[in-house]
Design a protein around this motif. Structure first.
Motif, PDB file in Angstrom:
ATOM      1  N   SER A  17      45.614  44.996  41.028  1.00 37.80           N
ATOM      2  CA  SER A  17      44.618  46.034  40.724  1.00 37.80           C
ATOM      3  C   SER A  17      44.103  45.905  39.297  1.00 37.80           C
ATOM      4  N   GLU A  21      40.248  45.216  38.254  1.00 39.03           N
ATOM      5  CA  GLU A  21      39.565  46.065  37.257  1.00 39.03           C
ATOM      6  C   GLU A  21      38.834  45.208  36.226  1.00 39.03           C
ATOM      7  N   LYS A  28      35.758  48.823  42.061  1.00 38.27           N
ATOM      8  CA  LYS A  28      36.976  49.196  41.348  1.00 38.27           C
ATOM      9  C   LYS A  28      38.162  48.764  42.207  1.00 38.27           C
TER      10      LYS A  28
END
Length: 151
Positions: A17, A21, A28
């Protein structure tokens, strides 16, 4: 110039993640996922990540289908293809019969074709906001292309 060899390496959802990002062009990180993997070069530098989760479309969430919800790379050659192939192998090993993903219409799908995926045609698009549940769309809303790997 010699192309550096890529290797699939373990990756946590949190690390994937964070990479998304930093490197994803228009999304996102997802809210969660089932598993993630990464691809690194010979020096150990992570060149991309993929996150697999439950299908976003509720009708596809049949218990036998998973969805590649994010792939992000730094542009290294063959990183996307390596990740899509690894996601399919991992999903199969976990018992999934089908793995799906979506691309924007203007994305060619070369990496998906190279790793054995099949384009199923146009799917979805549009806004998620409804009068009964207003939302602000922070993602591309155009028609997508649906891709699949099946057992």
């Amino acid at each position: 110039m010699r192309q550096s060899k890529l290797e699939i390496v373990p990756c946590t959802l949190r690390a994937a993640s964070a990479y998304v990002e930093q490197h994803h062009r228009h999304h996102k990180p997802p809210q969660g996922g089932r598993f993630a993997c990464a691809v690194a070069d010979e020096g150990g530098t992570v060149r991309g990540v993929a996150i697999v989760g439950t299908p976003v479309a509720r009708l596809a969430a049949d218990g036998w289908t998973a969805e590649v919800v994010r792939v992000a790379t730094d542009g290294h050659a063959n990183a996307c293809s390596a990740l899509y192939g690894a996601c399919w192998r991992a999903a199969r090993a976990l018992g999934y019969k089908r793995l799906i993903t979506y691309t924007l219409e203007d994305e060619g799908g070369t990496s998906l074709r190279a790793s054995g995926w099949r384009c199923l045609g146009e799917a979805g698009g549009g806004e998620w906001s409804r009068r009964s549940r207003p939302r602000v769309d922070e993602h591309p809303t155009q028609v997508k292309m649906k891709w699949a790997r099946t057992a």
